[in-house]
Design an enzyme around this catalytic site. Structure first.
Site, mmCIF file in Angstrom:
data_model
loop_
_atom_site.group_PDB
_atom_site.id
_atom_site.type_symbol
_atom_site.label_atom_id
_atom_site.label_comp_id
_atom_site.label_asym_id
_atom_site.label_seq_id
_atom_site.Cartn_x
_atom_site.Cartn_y
_atom_site.Cartn_z
ATOM 1 N N GLY A 18 0.810 -1.216 0.000
ATOM 2 C CA GLY A 18 0.000 0.000 0.000
ATOM 3 C C GLY A 18 0.844 1.267 0.000
ATOM 4 O O GLY A 18 0.522 2.237 -0.691
ATOM 5 N N THR A 19 1.909 1.278 0.756
ATOM 6 C CA THR A 19 2.744 2.483 0.844
ATOM 7 C C THR A 19 3.318 2.835 -0.523
ATOM 8 O O THR A 19 3.281 3.998 -0.950
ATOM 9 C CB THR A 19 3.880 2.267 1.869
ATOM 10 O OG1 THR A 19 3.280 1.948 3.127
ATOM 11 C CG2 THR A 19 4.741 3.509 2.011
ATOM 12 N N GLN A 42 -7.783 -0.330 2.896
ATOM 13 C CA GLN A 42 -8.647 -0.903 3.934
ATOM 14 C C GLN A 42 -10.050 -1.213 3.413
ATOM 15 O O GLN A 42 -10.888 -1.695 4.158
ATOM 16 C CB GLN A 42 -8.741 0.047 5.129
ATOM 17 C CG GLN A 42 -7.437 0.226 5.877
ATOM 18 C CD GLN A 42 -7.007 -1.016 6.669
ATOM 19 O OE1 GLN A 42 -7.770 -1.974 6.836
ATOM 20 N NE2 GLN A 42 -5.778 -1.003 7.154
ATOM 21 N N HIS A 93 -1.375 -7.726 2.105
ATOM 22 C CA HIS A 93 -1.462 -8.280 3.465
ATOM 23 C C HIS A 93 -2.692 -7.822 4.234
ATOM 24 O O HIS A 93 -2.919 -8.276 5.356
ATOM 25 C CB HIS A 93 -0.175 -8.018 4.252
ATOM 26 C CG HIS A 93 0.045 -6.622 4.729
ATOM 27 N ND1 HIS A 93 -0.004 -6.287 6.049
ATOM 28 C CD2 HIS A 93 0.337 -5.490 4.066
ATOM 29 C CE1 HIS A 93 0.256 -4.992 6.182
ATOM 30 N NE2 HIS A 93 0.472 -4.487 4.988
ATOM 31 N N THR A 138 12.285 -6.875 -10.942
ATOM 32 C CA THR A 138 11.764 -8.229 -11.157
ATOM 33 C C THR A 138 10.543 -8.472 -10.272
ATOM 34 O O THR A 138 10.553 -8.150 -9.081
ATOM 35 C CB THR A 138 12.869 -9.270 -10.828
ATOM 36 O OG1 THR A 138 13.962 -9.011 -11.698
ATOM 37 C CG2 THR A 138 12.381 -10.696 -11.017
ATOM 38 N N CYS A 175 3.373 5.446 18.301
ATOM 39 C CA CYS A 175 4.378 5.786 19.300
ATOM 40 C C CYS A 175 5.527 6.494 18.601
ATOM 41 O O CYS A 175 6.178 5.919 17.744
ATOM 42 C CB CYS A 175 4.873 4.502 19.960
ATOM 43 S SG CYS A 175 5.930 4.826 21.349
HETATM 44 N N1 PLP Z 1 -3.095 2.894 3.477
HETATM 45 C C1 PLP Z 1 -3.864 2.457 4.481
HETATM 46 C C2 PLP Z 1 -5.247 3.011 4.621
HETATM 47 C C3 PLP Z 1 -3.375 1.516 5.391
HETATM 48 O O1 PLP Z 1 -4.150 1.096 6.381
HETATM 49 C C4 PLP Z 1 -2.060 1.024 5.212
HETATM 50 C C5 PLP Z 1 -1.494 0.075 6.183
HETATM 51 O O2 PLP Z 1 -1.892 0.019 7.323
HETATM 52 C C6 PLP Z 1 -1.300 1.497 4.134
HETATM 53 C C7 PLP Z 1 -1.853 2.428 3.292
HETATM 54 C C8 PLP Z 1 0.089 0.995 3.896
HETATM 55 O O3 PLP Z 1 0.039 -0.312 3.371
HETATM 56 P P1 PLP Z 1 1.307 -1.279 3.437
HETATM 57 O O4 PLP Z 1 1.419 -1.734 4.857
HETATM 58 O O5 PLP Z 1 0.974 -2.400 2.510
HETATM 59 O O6 PLP Z 1 2.483 -0.504 2.993
#
Ligand code: PLP
Length: 390
Positions: free
Chosen positions: A71-72, A175, A197, A233, A322
């Site tokens: 996601g990031t 999400q 994940h 890759t 944190c």
């Molecule tokens: N965006 C949202 C709304 C998330 O909840 C998360 C992870 O908690 C991410 C992006 C980031 O995803 P990843 O952990 O696959 O990098």
């Protein structure tokens, strides 16, 4: 000791069927999808099969899927792939840090960013998004569902506004995917990110939907993988797992799994609210993903409750991050108008496809007594009880 995991918004366990699908691709089917020999062809076929599966989950063409590491990366590619110096971007105050910090970096690079606020239910007003549009607005990035509250944003309305005003629209659906139906055409977005994940697939996998014709600057330079949109890759076993998880998520939604999960979550929530005094659901009346319940327990230190429940075999989390040794109140909950103390007193319970009624009963047996014990130790609680009885 029995353990119950209710932190599925952090990560979900890999489903056994997903693991089984991935297994041969670590061993005998190990090829590089760019090679022309048989192992390469076999790997290519598996990657393209996974692409079809992810496309089917999102309602798009396979060629519009760019595989990422999660996601990031998808969020960063969606943001930096479109916007740069001199542009204006609109996002919200409750985005995940994958979008928020990408936008902060854009600001350092000379891009202007508007952070649209939310109301007390954590909802973004599409009209506020429309009002923020300027002649140089290049991108709107608004999440589909929030990771802390589960609140689902009016993305289709925002997509319509973006389309009318000729602005590109990215939505972080990390999400939302696999929990509620996600269809890129109904949303009207050009870009949408998901993460493996969070849908019972492997960590380190994800995808960005890029609508055909959308010009995207890559984040990485290298080979011409993913139609030159993401060099490197392909993660073969990971993508096979992501594809299998996407198929399972699609079948689960088609069979009404989301409705059954929401009913289970609602019963769980009602029981907690009924048997623990001074509790409230954060943004309870807004439309939410079926698995998320974020509850305030007045006069409780959320971190203390997480640790106490962990010792009793229950894994949950707070929305708090944190940083530098201090417990920062959640930016999402404070953006909704909660005080820092209320935000720190909030706990997120998030269900997964593996969650059962027995799991929830196990948790329900432990939460009330744990909250009572922590409140007995709390000077704030004691003072409030004393003043209430005067
Ligand atoms: N965006 C949202 C709304 C998330 O909840 C998360 C992870 O908690 C991410 C992006 C980031 O995803 P990843 O952990 O696959 O990098």
């Amino acid at each position: 000791m029995q353990r119950v995991y209710l932190d599925n918004n952090a990560t979900t366990p890999l489903l056994p069927e997903v693991f089984e699908a991935m297994h041969p691709y670590f061993l005998e089917k190990f090829g590089n999808a760019s090679s022309i020999h048989q192992q390469g062809q076999q790997a290519r076929a598996a990657v393209e099969q996974a692409r079809e599966s992810v496309a089917a989950l999102l309602g798009c063409r396979a060629a519009e899927i760019v595989f990422t590491s999660g996601g990031t990366e998808g969020d960063n590619l969606g943001v930096f792939g479109i916007a740069g110096a001199g542009d204006h971007v609109i996002t919200s105050t409750i985005e995940h840090h994958a979008v928020l910090n990408a936008c902060k970096r854009l600001e350092q690079l000379g891009c202007e960013v508007t952070y649209v606020p939310v109301n007390a239910e954590a909802l973004i007003d599409p009209l506020a998004v429309a009002a923020a549009i300027r002649p140089n607005t290049r991108l709107i990035s608004i999440m589909m569902a929030n990771n802390e509250t589960g609140v689902v944003q009016p993305v289709a309305e925002i997509g319509k506004i973006a389309q009318e005003r000729g602005v590109l629209f990215h939505t972080d659906a990390v999400q939302a995917a696999g929990k509620i139906p996600v269809n890129v055409k109904e949303i009207g977005c050009q870009l949408l990110s998901i993460s493996g994940h969070k849908i019972h697939g492997p960590q380190g996998t994800g995808a960005l939907y890029v609508r055909r014709g959308t010009l995207l600057k890559p984040l990485f330079y290298g080979g011409r993988h993913e139609r030159s949109r993401r060099a490197g890759t392909e993660n073969l076993p990971g993508l096979v797992g992501l594809g299998r998880a996407a198929d399972i998520a699609r079948e689960w939604l088609a069979e009404g799994g989301d409705k059954k999960m929401a009913a289970m979550r609602d019963r769980f929530e009602k029981t907690i609210l009924g048997c623990v005094e001074r509790t409230r659901v954060n943004s309870g009346s807004a439309s939410r993903t079926p698995n998320t319940s974020n509850i305030i327990f007045d006069c409780i230190e959320g971190e203390a409750l997480v640790i106490a429940l962990d010792l009793k075999g229950v894994s949950v989390s707070t929305g708090a991050a944190c940083s530098s040794g201090a417990i920062e109140p959640s930016h999402v909950l404070t953006a909704m108008g909660l005080t820092p103390d209320e935000a720190r007193a909030s706990i997120r319970f998030s269900l997964g496809k593996q969650s059962t009624e027995e799991d929830l009963s196990f948790v329900l047996e432990r939460v009330p007594e744990t909250v009572t014990r922590l409140r007995e130790l709390s000077p704030v609680w004691k003072a409030e009880v004393r003043s209430a009885s005067c």
